[in-house]
Design an enzyme around this catalytic site. Structure first.
Site, mmCIF file in Angstrom:
data_model
loop_
_atom_site.group_PDB
_atom_site.id
_atom_site.type_symbol
_atom_site.label_atom_id
_atom_site.label_comp_id
_atom_site.label_asym_id
_atom_site.label_seq_id
_atom_site.Cartn_x
_atom_site.Cartn_y
_atom_site.Cartn_z
ATOM 1 C CG HIS A 130 31.461 -58.480 51.276
ATOM 2 N ND1 HIS A 130 32.139 -57.306 51.034
ATOM 3 C CD2 HIS A 130 31.875 -58.899 52.503
ATOM 4 C CE1 HIS A 130 32.928 -57.022 52.055
ATOM 5 N NE2 HIS A 130 32.769 -57.966 52.973
ATOM 6 C CG HIS A 183 33.135 -61.704 56.570
ATOM 7 N ND1 HIS A 183 34.456 -61.883 56.217
ATOM 8 C CD2 HIS A 183 32.770 -60.500 56.074
ATOM 9 C CE1 HIS A 183 34.863 -60.816 55.531
ATOM 10 N NE2 HIS A 183 33.865 -59.968 55.430
ATOM 11 C CG HIS A 205 37.502 -57.217 52.885
ATOM 12 N ND1 HIS A 205 37.255 -58.477 52.415
ATOM 13 C CD2 HIS A 205 36.507 -56.941 53.771
ATOM 14 C CE1 HIS A 205 36.164 -58.944 53.001
ATOM 15 N NE2 HIS A 205 35.689 -58.040 53.834
ATOM 16 C CD GLU A 208 35.572 -52.433 55.907
ATOM 17 O OE1 GLU A 208 36.552 -53.190 55.853
ATOM 18 O OE2 GLU A 208 34.551 -52.680 56.608
ATOM 19 C CG ASP A 229 30.971 -56.873 55.825
ATOM 20 O OD1 ASP A 229 31.697 -57.847 55.601
ATOM 21 O OD2 ASP A 229 31.423 -55.753 56.145
ATOM 22 C CG ASP A 230 31.026 -59.236 59.391
ATOM 23 O OD1 ASP A 230 31.502 -60.384 59.424
ATOM 24 O OD2 ASP A 230 31.594 -58.267 58.850
HETATM 25 N N1 HPA Z 1 36.178 -55.900 57.005
HETATM 26 C C1 HPA Z 1 37.349 -56.512 57.181
HETATM 27 N N2 HPA Z 1 37.457 -57.707 57.737
HETATM 28 C C2 HPA Z 1 36.359 -58.341 58.115
HETATM 29 C C3 HPA Z 1 35.127 -57.756 57.973
HETATM 30 C C4 HPA Z 1 35.036 -56.472 57.383
HETATM 31 O O1 HPA Z 1 33.949 -55.873 57.209
HETATM 32 N N3 HPA Z 1 34.230 -58.651 58.461
HETATM 33 C C5 HPA Z 1 34.911 -59.734 58.880
HETATM 34 N N4 HPA Z 1 36.213 -59.541 58.685
HETATM 35 ZN ZN ZN Z 2 33.763 -58.021 54.770
#
Ligand code: HPA
Ligand code: ZN
Length: 339
Positions: free
Chosen positions: A14, A16, A194, A197, A275-276
């Protein structure tokens, strides 16, 4: 523990790629492409990384993507991430890219895919890091826009391993994309999305039923529904959990309250991911260290999280068998008894 984590083979499922854009590279690419950013320098950009929810992050994330223009930009971005993989002993990465964040600005689909893929191929050759590429649809955009993106991707489909769904969860339910996901499935593309969250457990159920996903990205709010937790434990439908991201975006108020180890102990196929990482304070190693330091994760639990990632990955049988053996062997060398 530091050394144990550093050497543990890790798989990231996971991630991006646009979320790996570090402030220094953002400014360098902005300068290279004549794109002016709304911050005077790296320091003030970093100071803006105070998020109170998913949307406040997304606004900044999309702004950051504006510096990515040429094939070389996408290569440089991906290469920088792969160098982090080497440092953290990440041996396999399944990477999201958001084509709509670029095609909407006039950057051709082939430019985006070409740069990312060239870096991944070079990373595999130079460092042995295997990979998959997942094309993600932006859920705040329309179904029609997602269909147009699927159409644009068509000539490149042999190079894309699956589809995903990201961006603003609240107000954009999975049903909005059920037909696009069905069309992608008919083309042979597996799906992830996703869910859970910011959205409640109900969103996870809907994502499973309406999008027929192979994994849920995040999914931590499943804990609010015992029937869903049982379902996820029974089916081993994986959750790609992102601990540092969750704390930064206030899904949990602090790491000590994160539920990933509780879910692990209930038999769910949870995995650890970044994630990011450029925005959320850390890559894979940082996430594993946070689990050990702030949640008290044991070596055995960290091994199981890595083994879960092997199970949840889209690698073939032989690679899965090899990595399972490697992780078990690593654990055994460090006195970890795995059942
Ligand atoms: N959640 C949803 N969209 C996203 C995320 C995330 O953590 N990171 C990049 N796009
Ligand atoms: Zn994500």
């Amino acid at each position: 523990m530091e050394n144990f984590i550093a050497g543990l083979p890790k798989l990231e499922l996971h991630l991006h790629i646009e979320g790996t854009l570090e402030p220094e590279l953002m400014f360098a690419l902005g300068q290279r492409n004549g794109v002016t950013l709304p911050w005077p320098d790296v320091g003030s950009l970093r100071a803006a990384y105070e998020f109170d929810c998913l949307q406040s992050f997304l606004d900044l994330y999309y702004l950051g993507t504006s510096v990515l223009v040429t094939e070389q930009d996408f290569f440089d971005l991906t290469w920088a991430y792969l160098e982090r993989c080497v440092a953290d002993h990440v041996v396999h990465a399944e990477i999201f890219f958001d084509p709509q964040a670029h095609t909407a600005r006039g950057v051709p689909f082939a430019t985006v895919l070409g740069g990312i893929e060239r870096a991944l191929r070079e990373g595999e050759r130079a460092h042995g890091i295997s990979w998959r590429l997942i094309m993600s649809f932006l859920r705040h955009l329309s179904e029609e826009a997602a269909f147009a993106t699927l159409e644009e991707a068509r000539p490149h489909l042999p190079r894309i391993h699956g589809i995903g769904l990201d961006s603003s969860e609240l107000g954009n339910p999975p049903a909005k994309f059920a037909r696009v996901f069905a069309a992608a499935r008919a083309l042979g593309l597996p799906a992830v999305a996703h869910a859970g969250e910011e959205g409640p457990a109900q969103c996870i159920w809907q994502t499973i039923e309406e999008l027929q996903v192979k994994r849920i990205d995040h999914g931590v709010r499943c804990a609010e529904d015992p029937a869903l937790v049982s379902y996820l434990a029974d089916t081993r439908l994986p959750l790609t959990v992102c601990p540092l991201s969750n704390v930064r975006l206030k899904v949990f108020d602090e790491m000590a309250h994160h539920n990933v180890l509780a879910l692990l102990e209930q038999g769910l196929c949870v995995t650890i991911n970044s994630d990011d990482p450029a925005y959320f304070g850390g890559y894979m190693g940082d996430n594993f260290r946070a689990l050990a330091q702030e949640l008290g994760a044991s070596r055995e639990q960290l091994c199981r999280l890595s083994l879960n990632a092997v199970e949840a990955s889209w690698l073939g049988f032989a690679d899965k068998a090899r990595l399972t053996q490697e992780i078990r062997g690593y654990g055994a060398c460090h006195g970890v008894a795995l059942y």
